[in-house]
Design a protein around this motif. Structure first.
Motif, PDB file in Angstrom:
ATOM      1  N   ASP A   9      -5.278  -2.643  -0.140  1.00 45.42           N
ATOM      2  CA  ASP A   9      -6.114  -2.364   1.026  1.00 45.42           C
ATOM      3  C   ASP A   9      -7.130  -3.496   1.197  1.00 45.42           C
ATOM      4  O   ASP A   9      -7.312  -4.050   2.300  1.00 45.42           O
ATOM      5  N   ALA A  50      -2.771   4.615   3.593  1.00 45.35           N
ATOM      6  CA  ALA A  50      -1.975   3.422   3.911  1.00 45.35           C
ATOM      7  C   ALA A  50      -1.618   3.375   5.395  1.00 45.35           C
ATOM      8  O   ALA A  50      -1.756   2.323   6.046  1.00 45.35           O
ATOM      9  N   MET A  77       0.832  -1.207   0.000  1.00 46.90           N
ATOM     10  CA  MET A  77       0.000   0.000   0.000  1.00 46.90           C
ATOM     11  C   MET A  77       0.865   1.254   0.000  1.00 46.90           C
ATOM     12  O   MET A  77       0.584   2.220  -0.718  1.00 46.90           O
ATOM     13  N   ALA A 127       0.920   4.119  -2.814  1.00 46.93           N
ATOM     14  CA  ALA A 127       0.611   5.508  -2.457  1.00 46.93           C
ATOM     15  C   ALA A 127       1.716   6.441  -2.934  1.00 46.93           C
ATOM     16  O   ALA A 127       1.436   7.518  -3.475  1.00 46.93           O
ATOM     17  N   LEU A 153      -3.421   0.823  -4.655  1.00 46.38           N
ATOM     18  CA  LEU A 153      -3.604   1.015  -3.211  1.00 46.38           C
ATOM     19  C   LEU A 153      -4.903   0.368  -2.757  1.00 46.38           C
ATOM     20  O   LEU A 153      -4.949  -0.317  -1.728  1.00 46.38           O
TER      21      LEU A 153
END
Length: 235
Positions: free
Chosen positions: A147, A192, A131, A135, A143
């Protein structure tokens, strides 16, 4: 018409067991899923097997298989004699799924903690680092994939395989709504880093603390997107 190439994604979802499909159909499924989540294919847009087969230089059978998988996730609606359309993305649906997600993720954390081990913690840290990398690259879709993989892997420890697909659907539609409706220039790195306290609570095997943190994490997804909590959220 120009042929658009596509290939299988290197991003592991981690939150669903892939069904037995051809690699090409899986690649098409991932490509179309990404376009739907990002809005390149907009809600209610009509999709035809012939057009997609020409666009991606594949057979209509491959397209049909990918669309069936998308229908299982609720990302497209397929109706006999009426064709296929991208599913709508409505606030009421997103809000209801957010509430269901909280019930699922927060309701079985005693099982998660009881089954937690070094492998789980390592996998979650790997997804957090993925993540962070996404990002820093400004890749909101990657991302969102990692996630979802983080939360899916955490819930996997509850050992409730019949419930896991419910969470999978909640996650992808929550992310889709957020991406399509949130303001631009979101703080992707902050998104994140919101997962760090969850890892810390898991490391201490604190069920109550983990439940409070995860419930807050889910409820405050609106900090990074549109408000989905203007109605009372169930306890």
């Amino acid at each position: 018409m120009a042929v658009e190439s596509f290939s299988t994604s290197s991003i592991p979802f981690g939150d669903v067991t892939p069904r037995r499909t051809s690699r090409r159909s899986h690649a098409l499924f991932e490509a179309l899923q990404k376009e739907i989540v990002l809005g390149s294919l907009h809600p209610e847009q009509a999709l035809t097997e012939m057009d997609l087969a020409q666009r991606f230089a594949c057979s209509q059978g491959t397209v049909r298989e990918a669309l069936m998988r998308l229908a299982e996730e609720g990302l497209v609606n397929r109706q006999p004699n009426r064709g296929t359309r991208v599913a709508p993305c409505q606030a009421d649906d997103a809000r209801a799924l957010l509430h269901i997600r909280r019930e699922v993720e927060c309701g079985f954390l005693d099982r998660v903690v009881a089954n937690a081990d070094a492998s789980l913690e390592r996998d979650l840290h790997d997804r957090l680092n993925a993540m962070r990398n996404a990002a820093r690259d400004g890749d909101e879709y990657a991302l969102s994939v990692f996630d979802r993989a983080f939360h899916g892997r955490l819930f996997e420890a509850a050992d409730l395989p019949l419930v896991a697909p419910i969470l999978t659907r909640c996650l992808i539609h929550n992310h889709r709504y957020k991406i399509l409706n949130a303001q631009p220039n979101r703080e992707l790195e902050a998104t994140a880093e919101r997962h760090v306290p969850i890892l810390d609570a898991l490391a201490t095997r604190d069920v109550a603390g983990l439940q409070e943190l995860l419930s807050h994490h889910i409820a405050t997804i609106v900090d990074f997107g549109p408000d989905l909590t203007d109605t009372e959220t169930p306890e």
